[in-house]
Write a protein that holds these residues in place. Structure first.
Motif, PDB file in Angstrom:
ATOM      1  N   ALA A 283      -4.455   9.183   0.546  1.00 47.84           N
ATOM      2  CA  ALA A 283      -3.074   9.659   0.503  1.00 47.84           C
ATOM      3  C   ALA A 283      -2.608   9.676  -0.953  1.00 47.84           C
ATOM      4  O   ALA A 283      -3.086   8.904  -1.783  1.00 47.84           O
TER       5      ALA A 283
ATOM      6  N   LEU B 288       5.174  10.704   0.041  1.00 47.15           N
ATOM      7  CA  LEU B 288       3.767  10.462   0.329  1.00 47.15           C
ATOM      8  C   LEU B 288       3.188  11.713   0.969  1.00 47.15           C
ATOM      9  O   LEU B 288       3.719  12.218   1.956  1.00 47.15           O
TER      10      LEU B 288
ATOM     11  N   ASP C 125      -6.518   5.502  -0.782  1.00 48.68           N
ATOM     12  CA  ASP C 125      -7.003   5.598   0.593  1.00 48.68           C
ATOM     13  C   ASP C 125      -6.736   6.975   1.198  1.00 48.68           C
ATOM     14  O   ASP C 125      -6.304   7.100   2.352  1.00 48.68           O
TER      15      ASP C 125
ATOM     16  N   GLU D 147      -0.176  13.233   2.729  1.00 52.95           N
ATOM     17  CA  GLU D 147      -1.482  12.919   3.308  1.00 52.95           C
ATOM     18  C   GLU D 147      -2.508  13.916   2.756  1.00 52.95           C
ATOM     19  O   GLU D 147      -2.485  15.098   3.087  1.00 52.95           O
TER      20      GLU D 147
ATOM     21  N   GLU E  40      -3.235   8.371  -6.088  1.00 55.85           N
ATOM     22  CA  GLU E  40      -3.950   8.405  -4.820  1.00 55.85           C
ATOM     23  C   GLU E  40      -4.415   7.016  -4.414  1.00 55.85           C
ATOM     24  O   GLU E  40      -4.823   6.203  -5.254  1.00 55.85           O
TER      25      GLU E  40
ATOM     26  N   LEU F  83       0.742   9.625  -3.554  1.00 54.72           N
ATOM     27  CA  LEU F  83       2.174   9.449  -3.788  1.00 54.72           C
ATOM     28  C   LEU F  83       2.598  10.422  -4.881  1.00 54.72           C
ATOM     29  O   LEU F  83       2.149  10.331  -6.021  1.00 54.72           O
TER      30      LEU F  83
ATOM     31  N   SER G 242       0.855  -1.178   0.000  1.00 61.15           N
ATOM     32  CA  SER G 242       0.000   0.000   0.000  1.00 61.15           C
ATOM     33  C   SER G 242       0.895   1.233   0.000  1.00 61.15           C
ATOM     34  O   SER G 242       2.081   1.167   0.369  1.00 61.15           O
ATOM     35  N   LEU G 243       0.356   2.376  -0.426  1.00 57.98           N
ATOM     36  CA  LEU G 243       1.167   3.592  -0.472  1.00 57.98           C
ATOM     37  C   LEU G 243       1.740   3.921   0.901  1.00 57.98           C
ATOM     38  O   LEU G 243       2.910   4.312   1.014  1.00 57.98           O
ATOM     39  N   ARG G 244       0.938   3.761   1.936  1.00 65.41           N
ATOM     40  CA  ARG G 244       1.441   4.099   3.265  1.00 65.41           C
ATOM     41  C   ARG G 244       2.528   3.132   3.717  1.00 65.41           C
ATOM     42  O   ARG G 244       3.508   3.535   4.337  1.00 65.41           O
ATOM     43  N   GLU G 245       2.360   1.841   3.411  1.00 67.83           N
ATOM     44  CA  GLU G 245       3.412   0.874   3.752  1.00 67.83           C
ATOM     45  C   GLU G 245       4.704   1.204   3.027  1.00 67.83           C
ATOM     46  O   GLU G 245       5.799   1.096   3.581  1.00 67.83           O
TER      47      GLU G 245
ATOM     48  N   GLU H 105       1.562  19.353   3.593  1.00 66.15           N
ATOM     49  CA  GLU H 105       0.581  18.540   4.319  1.00 66.15           C
ATOM     50  C   GLU H 105      -0.205  19.370   5.322  1.00 66.15           C
ATOM     51  O   GLU H 105      -1.416  19.198   5.478  1.00 66.15           O
TER      52      GLU H 105
ATOM     53  N   GLN I   7       5.221   5.920   3.853  1.00 61.50           N
ATOM     54  CA  GLN I   7       4.984   6.728   5.039  1.00 61.50           C
ATOM     55  C   GLN I   7       6.147   6.625   6.024  1.00 61.50           C
ATOM     56  O   GLN I   7       6.693   5.556   6.267  1.00 61.50           O
TER      57      GLN I   7
END
Length: 321
Positions: free
Chosen positions: A280, A186, A278, A188, A276, A282, A161-164, A315, A167
């Motif tokens: 967020a 990334l 969820d 938010e 994009e 990238l 995932s983008l956050r994994e 952000e 982030q």
């Protein structure tokens, strides 16, 4: 990097790419069978793909186009030959014209995609079969080996995932070759807001400031642009950049030239892309420099750290929009 080998076989008229991933076969399969995920890695950096038709079943057709920063387009189509659900598929890949018709100057190539489990996750084996030695040599001369390597090495960012993936890592700079670097961060916030923050002066002047104490005193946007900054009230510190918009595809991609105002040094070509997931976004920025010396000189100024300061500020701005 995922790609472990790319080899050609002149006797059997094949090119084979092998790549290993720390993800299960099911995750790798979904990345190749969802056009929105496939778009994120099918084209190499600077030539992202857009899929306009995607019927991945025997007898179906898949259409895509890869576009350079200058707006040049390379179009392709898959005629789907077979699909083994979850483990592989075969296609006939052709270069096509804007109307979708095969181009006679470029013979079609059969491609097989096989996804196998490994102790560490999964393996992709992609074999391309050519009709002649000349066809193999033609595609290799067009940069297929390095292009394929750079494209598939983007897949790690898609499988997580983008956050994994991004982030907590802040702004990252990767050297792609002597002339190109890739910046990722990334953000938010939704893609639409990130796009607006890059294209609306009242938002841009709140975040694109670099170190604390600087202000953007001029921000003109359009087909051409011009930015000026200064430190506090000291006009002697004033400097800026100007350029032109080469390609704009709201709210996904913008390509611009950039040169420092009043300097004779060569400028850069900046390719901004936004994805994009969820809530967020990238942000990926591929920068093309005139040469390695120019690349290294600009990176040595602390560019990455300055961009991180601005993106962190972005952000905070988006949180209040």
């Amino acid at each position: 990097m995922p790609v472990t080998d790319i080899s050609t076989d002149a006797e059997n008229l094949t090119m084979t790419l092998t790549a290993d991933f720390a993800a299960p076969v099911s995750r790798l399969w979904s990345a190749f069978t969802d056009p929105r995920q496939l778009e994120r890695f099918w084209g190499p950096p600077g030539w992202p793909a857009r899929f306009t038709a995607f019927d991945l079943r025997p007898g179906g057709r898949v259409d895509y186009a890869m576009t350079s920063p200058q707006g040049e387009s390379s179009r392709g189509a898959w005629e789907v030959l077979s699909v083994t659900d979850g483990t592989g598929f075969d296609v006939l890949d052709s270069f096509v014209d804007p109307d979708g018709n095969p181009m006679e100057a470029f013979p079609a190539m059969r491609m097989t995609f096989a996804f196998d489990a490994t102790d560490a996750g999964s393996r992709l084996t992609n074999v391309t079969y050519f009709t002649s030695a000349e066809a193999l040599e033609q595609v290799v001369a067009m940069g297929a080996i390095e292009g394929s390597r750079m494209a598939m090495n983007q897949l790690d960012a898609v499988l997580l995932s983008l956050r994994e993936y991004a982030q907590g890592k802040g702004t990252r700079t990767e050297l792609l070759d002597d002339q190109h670097v890739r910046i990722t961060r990334l953000i938010e916030g939704p893609r639409e807001l990130v796009w607006r923050a890059h294209h609306e002066p009242e938002l841009m002047q709140q975040w694109l400031l670099g170190p604390d104490g600087w202000q953007m005193v001029e921000c003109k946007l359009g087909e051409t642009y011009r930015y000026m900054w200064q430190q506090g009230d000291d006009e002697s510190t004033r400097f800026g950049f100007e350029g032109e918009t080469v390609l704009s595809e709201p709210t996904w991609r913008a390509v611009t030239t950039e040169r420092m105002i009043g300097m004779d040094a060569p400028g850069t070509l900046n390719d901004l892309q936004l994805y994009e997931e969820d809530g967020a976004t990238l942000l990926t920025l591929v920068i093309e420099y005139a040469d390695k010396d120019m690349r290294d000189m600009i990176l040595a100024t602390g560019m990455t750290e300055g961009m991180e300061t601005s993106y962190a500020r972005l952000e905070a701005v988006l949180a209040g929009v």
